[in-house]
Design a protein around this motif. Sequence first.
Motif, PDB file in Angstrom:
ATOM      1  N   PHE A  94       0.841  -1.192   0.000  1.00  0.00           N
ATOM      2  CA  PHE A  94       0.000   0.000   0.000  1.00  0.00           C
ATOM      3  C   PHE A  94       0.878   1.245   0.000  1.00  0.00           C
ATOM      4  CE2 PHE A  94      -2.600  -3.203   1.998  1.00  0.00           C
ATOM      5  CZ  PHE A  94      -3.896  -2.918   1.626  1.00  0.00           C
ATOM      6  N   SER A  95       0.308   2.325  -0.471  1.00  0.00           N
ATOM      7  CA  SER A  95       0.909   3.638  -0.257  1.00  0.00           C
ATOM      8  C   SER A  95      -0.187   4.568   0.243  1.00  0.00           C
ATOM      9  CB  SER A  95       1.565   4.185  -1.529  1.00  0.00           C
ATOM     10  OG  SER A  95       0.614   4.365  -2.535  1.00  0.00           O
ATOM     11  N   VAL A  96       0.212   5.549   1.001  1.00  0.00           N
ATOM     12  CA  VAL A  96      -0.721   6.536   1.543  1.00  0.00           C
ATOM     13  C   VAL A  96      -0.180   7.906   1.179  1.00  0.00           C
ATOM     14  CG1 VAL A  96      -1.807   7.468   3.630  1.00  0.00           C
ATOM     15  CG2 VAL A  96      -1.332   5.008   3.469  1.00  0.00           C
ATOM     16  N   LYS A  97      -1.035   8.696   0.579  1.00  0.00           N
ATOM     17  CA  LYS A  97      -0.658  10.063   0.225  1.00  0.00           C
ATOM     18  C   LYS A  97      -1.356  11.024   1.172  1.00  0.00           C
ATOM     19  CE  LYS A  97       0.376   9.234  -4.591  1.00  0.00           C
ATOM     20  NZ  LYS A  97       0.101   9.594  -5.973  1.00  0.00           N
ATOM     21  N   SER A 101       1.229  14.162  -1.613  1.00  0.00           N
ATOM     22  CA  SER A 101       2.601  13.641  -1.653  1.00  0.00           C
ATOM     23  C   SER A 101       2.654  12.337  -0.854  1.00  0.00           C
ATOM     24  CB  SER A 101       3.606  14.668  -1.111  1.00  0.00           C
ATOM     25  OG  SER A 101       3.326  14.965   0.225  1.00  0.00           O
ATOM     26  N   LEU A 102       3.623  11.488  -1.217  1.00  0.00           N
ATOM     27  CA  LEU A 102       3.762  10.196  -0.556  1.00  0.00           C
ATOM     28  C   LEU A 102       4.093  10.394   0.919  1.00  0.00           C
ATOM     29  CD1 LEU A 102       3.764   7.125  -0.949  1.00  0.00           C
ATOM     30  CD2 LEU A 102       6.203   7.285  -1.407  1.00  0.00           C
ATOM     31  N   TYR A 103       3.274   9.824   1.759  1.00  0.00           N
ATOM     32  CA  TYR A 103       3.401   9.973   3.211  1.00  0.00           C
ATOM     33  C   TYR A 103       3.891   8.678   3.852  1.00  0.00           C
ATOM     34  CZ  TYR A 103       1.414  10.007   7.966  1.00  0.00           C
ATOM     35  OH  TYR A 103       1.216   9.886   9.320  1.00  0.00           O
ATOM     36  N   LEU A 104       3.373   7.558   3.357  1.00  0.00           N
ATOM     37  CA  LEU A 104       3.631   6.269   3.980  1.00  0.00           C
ATOM     38  C   LEU A 104       3.544   5.198   2.900  1.00  0.00           C
ATOM     39  CD1 LEU A 104       3.823   4.826   6.816  1.00  0.00           C
ATOM     40  CD2 LEU A 104       1.341   4.801   6.826  1.00  0.00           C
ATOM     41  N   ARG A 105       4.452   4.221   2.974  1.00  0.00           N
ATOM     42  CA  ARG A 105       4.411   3.090   2.052  1.00  0.00           C
ATOM     43  C   ARG A 105       4.805   1.853   2.849  1.00  0.00           C
ATOM     44  NH1 ARG A 105       7.098   3.065  -3.866  1.00  0.00           N
ATOM     45  NH2 ARG A 105       5.271   2.120  -4.800  1.00  0.00           N
ATOM     46  N   PHE A 106       4.022   0.786   2.679  1.00  0.00           N
ATOM     47  CA  PHE A 106       4.250  -0.393   3.508  1.00  0.00           C
ATOM     48  C   PHE A 106       3.720  -1.642   2.836  1.00  0.00           C
ATOM     49  CE2 PHE A 106       0.203   1.474   4.563  1.00  0.00           C
ATOM     50  CZ  PHE A 106      -0.661   0.390   4.658  1.00  0.00           C
ATOM     51  N   VAL A 107       4.180  -2.780   3.367  1.00  0.00           N
ATOM     52  CA  VAL A 107       3.701  -4.096   2.953  1.00  0.00           C
ATOM     53  C   VAL A 107       3.272  -4.837   4.214  1.00  0.00           C
ATOM     54  CG1 VAL A 107       4.283  -6.284   1.841  1.00  0.00           C
ATOM     55  CG2 VAL A 107       5.306  -4.161   1.010  1.00  0.00           C
ATOM     56  N   ILE A 108       2.076  -5.395   4.150  1.00  0.00           N
ATOM     57  CA  ILE A 108       1.567  -6.213   5.254  1.00  0.00           C
ATOM     58  C   ILE A 108       1.653  -7.665   4.828  1.00  0.00           C
ATOM     59  CG2 ILE A 108      -0.535  -6.886   6.468  1.00  0.00           C
ATOM     60  CD1 ILE A 108      -1.096  -3.980   6.920  1.00  0.00           C
ATOM     61  N   PHE A 109       2.241  -8.489   5.698  1.00  0.00           N
ATOM     62  CA  PHE A 109       2.402  -9.910   5.400  1.00  0.00           C
ATOM     63  C   PHE A 109       1.515 -10.761   6.303  1.00  0.00           C
ATOM     64  CE2 PHE A 109       6.397  -8.266   3.710  1.00  0.00           C
ATOM     65  CZ  PHE A 109       6.456  -8.932   2.492  1.00  0.00           C
ATOM     66  N   LEU A 110       0.864 -11.728   5.656  1.00  0.00           N
ATOM     67  CA  LEU A 110       0.133 -12.773   6.364  1.00  0.00           C
ATOM     68  C   LEU A 110       0.902 -14.062   6.161  1.00  0.00           C
ATOM     69  CD1 LEU A 110      -3.505 -12.105   5.078  1.00  0.00           C
ATOM     70  CD2 LEU A 110      -2.465 -11.250   7.173  1.00  0.00           C
ATOM     71  N   GLY A 111       1.047 -14.843   7.195  1.00  0.00           N
ATOM     72  CA  GLY A 111       1.707 -16.146   7.099  1.00  0.00           C
ATOM     73  C   GLY A 111       0.731 -17.242   7.451  1.00  0.00           C
ATOM     74  N   LYS A 112       0.425 -18.105   6.496  1.00  0.00           N
ATOM     75  CA  LYS A 112      -0.549 -19.188   6.684  1.00  0.00           C
ATOM     76  C   LYS A 112      -1.856 -18.655   7.266  1.00  0.00           C
ATOM     77  CE  LYS A 112       2.851 -22.809   6.892  1.00  0.00           C
ATOM     78  NZ  LYS A 112       3.448 -23.904   7.613  1.00  0.00           N
ATOM     79  N   LYS A 123       8.314   5.575   5.883  1.00  0.00           N
ATOM     80  CA  LYS A 123       7.541   5.962   7.058  1.00  0.00           C
ATOM     81  C   LYS A 123       7.692   7.466   7.257  1.00  0.00           C
ATOM     82  CE  LYS A 123      11.057   4.820  10.475  1.00  0.00           C
ATOM     83  NZ  LYS A 123      11.037   5.603  11.663  1.00  0.00           N
ATOM     84  N   PRO A 124       6.740   8.085   7.917  1.00  0.00           N
ATOM     85  CA  PRO A 124       6.815   9.538   8.099  1.00  0.00           C
ATOM     86  C   PRO A 124       7.935   9.939   9.051  1.00  0.00           C
ATOM     87  CG  PRO A 124       4.922   8.643   9.257  1.00  0.00           C
ATOM     88  CD  PRO A 124       5.540   7.514   8.512  1.00  0.00           C
ATOM     89  N   SER A 145     -14.203   3.140   9.882  1.00  0.00           N
ATOM     90  CA  SER A 145     -15.096   3.062   8.725  1.00  0.00           C
ATOM     91  C   SER A 145     -14.438   3.671   7.495  1.00  0.00           C
ATOM     92  CB  SER A 145     -16.422   3.754   9.015  1.00  0.00           C
ATOM     93  OG  SER A 145     -16.209   5.095   9.372  1.00  0.00           O
ATOM     94  N   VAL A 146     -13.575   4.649   7.696  1.00  0.00           N
ATOM     95  CA  VAL A 146     -12.826   5.271   6.602  1.00  0.00           C
ATOM     96  C   VAL A 146     -11.508   5.788   7.152  1.00  0.00           C
ATOM     97  CG1 VAL A 146     -14.838   6.000   5.262  1.00  0.00           C
ATOM     98  CG2 VAL A 146     -13.898   7.529   6.978  1.00  0.00           C
ATOM     99  N   VAL A 147     -10.533   5.929   6.271  1.00  0.00           N
ATOM    100  CA  VAL A 147      -9.295   6.609   6.635  1.00  0.00           C
ATOM    101  C   VAL A 147      -9.619   8.092   6.600  1.00  0.00           C
ATOM    102  CG1 VAL A 147      -6.896   7.019   5.947  1.00  0.00           C
ATOM    103  CG2 VAL A 147      -7.905   4.768   5.648  1.00  0.00           C
ATOM    104  N   ASP A 148      -9.049   8.878   7.502  1.00  0.00           N
ATOM    105  CA  ASP A 148      -9.428  10.293   7.562  1.00  0.00           C
ATOM    106  C   ASP A 148      -9.277  10.984   6.209  1.00  0.00           C
ATOM    107  OD1 ASP A 148      -6.890  11.686   7.239  1.00  0.00           O
ATOM    108  OD2 ASP A 148      -6.368  10.981   9.232  1.00  0.00           O
ATOM    109  N   GLY A 149     -10.020  12.047   6.022  1.00  0.00           N
ATOM    110  CA  GLY A 149     -10.093  12.738   4.746  1.00  0.00           C
ATOM    111  C   GLY A 149      -8.799  13.348   4.255  1.00  0.00           C
ATOM    112  N   LEU A 150      -7.777  13.446   5.106  1.00  0.00           N
ATOM    113  CA  LEU A 150      -6.500  14.026   4.702  1.00  0.00           C
ATOM    114  C   LEU A 150      -5.615  13.023   3.963  1.00  0.00           C
ATOM    115  CD1 LEU A 150      -5.652  15.911   8.017  1.00  0.00           C
ATOM    116  CD2 LEU A 150      -6.670  16.868   5.939  1.00  0.00           C
ATOM    117  N   HIS A 151      -5.959  11.758   4.035  1.00  0.00           N
ATOM    118  CA  HIS A 151      -5.135  10.703   3.457  1.00  0.00           C
ATOM    119  C   HIS A 151      -5.839  10.019   2.283  1.00  0.00           C
ATOM    120  CE1 HIS A 151      -3.566  11.171   7.531  1.00  0.00           C
ATOM    121  NE2 HIS A 151      -2.443  10.674   7.081  1.00  0.00           N
TER     122      HIS A 151
END
Length: 175
Positions: A94-97, A101-112, A123-124, A145-151
């Motif tokens: 994911f990326s979050v603007k 502008s790019l604010y945050l970029r990450f990968v979430i991993f699930l294992g099994k 990260k910021p 329910s939603v990510v805040d309106g700034l992101h």
Amino acid sequence: MSIASEMLRALKRLIYSDCEWLRSYEIEALTAFYLHLEKADRSKLIRQFEHLDMIQRSPNGKLLQFFDGLDSLRKNWAHDIKIMPDQSVIGFQFSVKKEHSLYLRFVIFLGKGGFGEIQFIRKPELYQPRARKTKEVADLLKAASVVDGLHTVIFEKIISENEEYDLERELDLKP
């Protein structure tokens, strides 16, 4: 939960310092992932976070791993709380603007099927270091329910095995 279980969790929290506080950008990443999931998988993630009560963070804050203090290998987890349990490891990038502008970029991993870790590619610079306790994540996600309106959250892709390897190698190389 039994008194012995609670005592064991408390002992582990004493041994592993700062194992229960999440930073603000970590909360934002969890919320973005949660909101990306289908309704049934959201429910499963909340149930997983009812078990995940400890974290371990790399010194540079780019890797955050989650643990069940009583069942670190998740052997006793019910199959019906796992997300995509047939995948050995799957990563979601994911990326979050913020303000375009790019604010945050990450990968979430699930294992099994179990929530495992977040790797932050970006990260910021500024963040709240003690935003929420790990044990509060389930309630926090239930209320989301939603990510805040700034992101603006952008799901980029599912991570390939080669990309996963490159991310792990990069974590080892960069401070």
